[in-house]
Design a protein around this motif. Structure first.
Motif, PDB file in Angstrom:
ATOM      1  N   ILE A  52      -2.042  22.886  18.726  1.00 24.98           N
ATOM      2  CA  ILE A  52      -2.449  22.629  17.437  1.00 24.98           C
ATOM      3  C   ILE A  52      -1.569  21.643  16.775  1.00 24.98           C
ATOM      4  N   ILE A  53      -2.281  20.169  16.640  1.00 29.46           N
ATOM      5  CA  ILE A  53      -1.115  19.304  16.159  1.00 29.46           C
ATOM      6  C   ILE A  53      -1.632  18.913  14.658  1.00 29.46           C
ATOM      7  N   LYS A  54      -0.565  18.573  14.002  1.00 29.60           N
ATOM      8  CA  LYS A  54      -0.755  18.311  12.555  1.00 29.60           C
ATOM      9  C   LYS A  54      -0.368  17.020  12.480  1.00 29.60           C
ATOM     10  N   ILE A  55      -1.334  16.163  11.875  1.00 30.54           N
ATOM     11  CA  ILE A  55      -1.243  14.758  11.740  1.00 30.54           C
ATOM     12  C   ILE A  55      -1.266  14.379  10.214  1.00 30.54           C
ATOM     13  N   LYS A  56      -0.501  13.636   9.634  1.00 33.44           N
ATOM     14  CA  LYS A  56      -0.445  13.091   8.353  1.00 33.44           C
ATOM     15  C   LYS A  56      -1.443  12.011   8.227  1.00 33.44           C
ATOM     16  N   ILE A  57      -2.271  11.981   7.384  1.00 36.89           N
ATOM     17  CA  ILE A  57      -3.108  10.933   7.077  1.00 36.89           C
ATOM     18  C   ILE A  57      -3.105  10.143   5.609  1.00 36.89           C
ATOM     19  N   MET A  58      -3.672   8.995   5.568  1.00 35.05           N
ATOM     20  CA  MET A  58      -3.620   8.684   4.271  1.00 35.05           C
ATOM     21  C   MET A  58      -4.934   8.203   4.054  1.00 35.05           C
ATOM     22  N   ASN A  59      -5.507   8.293   2.591  1.00 35.01           N
ATOM     23  CA  ASN A  59      -6.764   8.015   2.568  1.00 35.01           C
ATOM     24  C   ASN A  59      -6.633   6.803   1.380  1.00 35.01           C
ATOM     25  N   LYS A  60      -7.839   6.536   1.157  1.00 35.45           N
ATOM     26  CA  LYS A  60      -8.075   5.346   0.239  1.00 35.45           C
ATOM     27  C   LYS A  60      -7.231   5.525  -1.107  1.00 35.45           C
ATOM     28  N   THR A  61      -7.547   6.783  -1.704  1.00 36.58           N
ATOM     29  CA  THR A  61      -6.906   7.231  -2.871  1.00 36.58           C
ATOM     30  C   THR A  61      -5.354   7.331  -2.781  1.00 36.58           C
ATOM     31  N   ASP A  62      -4.978   7.827  -1.693  1.00 41.81           N
ATOM     32  CA  ASP A  62      -3.456   7.454  -1.694  1.00 41.81           C
ATOM     33  C   ASP A  62      -2.688   6.230  -1.463  1.00 41.81           C
ATOM     34  N   LEU A  63      -3.566   5.306  -0.802  1.00 39.37           N
ATOM     35  CA  LEU A  63      -3.178   4.082  -0.692  1.00 39.37           C
ATOM     36  C   LEU A  63      -3.075   3.370  -2.093  1.00 39.37           C
ATOM     37  N   ILE A  64      -4.030   3.686  -2.970  1.00 39.62           N
ATOM     38  CA  ILE A  64      -3.971   3.007  -4.271  1.00 39.62           C
ATOM     39  C   ILE A  64      -2.753   3.356  -5.064  1.00 39.62           C
ATOM     40  N   ASP A  65      -2.692   4.860  -4.998  1.00 35.98           N
ATOM     41  CA  ASP A  65      -1.600   5.430  -5.704  1.00 35.98           C
ATOM     42  C   ASP A  65      -0.302   4.715  -5.145  1.00 35.98           C
ATOM     43  N   ALA A  66      -0.229   4.610  -3.690  1.00 37.82           N
ATOM     44  CA  ALA A  66       1.003   3.869  -3.360  1.00 37.82           C
ATOM     45  C   ALA A  66       1.314   2.421  -3.831  1.00 37.82           C
TER      46      ALA A  66
END
Length: 115
Positions: free
Chosen positions: A20-34
């Protein structure tokens, strides 16, 4: 805020142990917030800026242009030739039509940042 992790489940190739691999992802909302936080602007302004940039990149690619963002990378369109393939369910040979595909080549600064 949405869950920033995606879980990928598979098996190790040699031992058949569950992996089981846990991968952190960034979606469009996260990008807008950043973007909003980094630039010190509202989320609405960041959203408008991001959507404008993506629209212009898409339009340029549609017109056959190459989009180069120095240090980040470049987007280009390449033609993929028609070819024969196989239907995985039936094993029958099928014709796959030619199409244009978008390619991305990372710039040196981006490559260096991830390594």
């Amino acid at each position: 805020m949405t869950n920033p992790y995606k879980f990928v489940i598979g098996f190790k190739s040699l031992t058949n142990d569950l992996l089981i691999i846990k991968i952190k992802i960034m979606n469009k909302t996260d990008l807008i917030d950043a973007m909003a936080e980094q630039a010190g602007i509202s989320k609405a302004a960041a959203k408008k800026a991001l959507e404008g940039a993506l629209t212009e990149i898409g339009s340029a690619l549609k017109d056959g242009k190459r989009v180069s963002l120095v240090g980040f990378g470049s987007f280009s369109v390449s033609e993929r030739a028609a070819r024969e393939g196989r239907n995985p369910q039936t094993g029958k040979t099928i014709q796959i039509a030619a199409k244009n595909v978008v390619k991305f080549k990372a710039g040196s600064e981006l490559s260096g940042a991830v390594n």
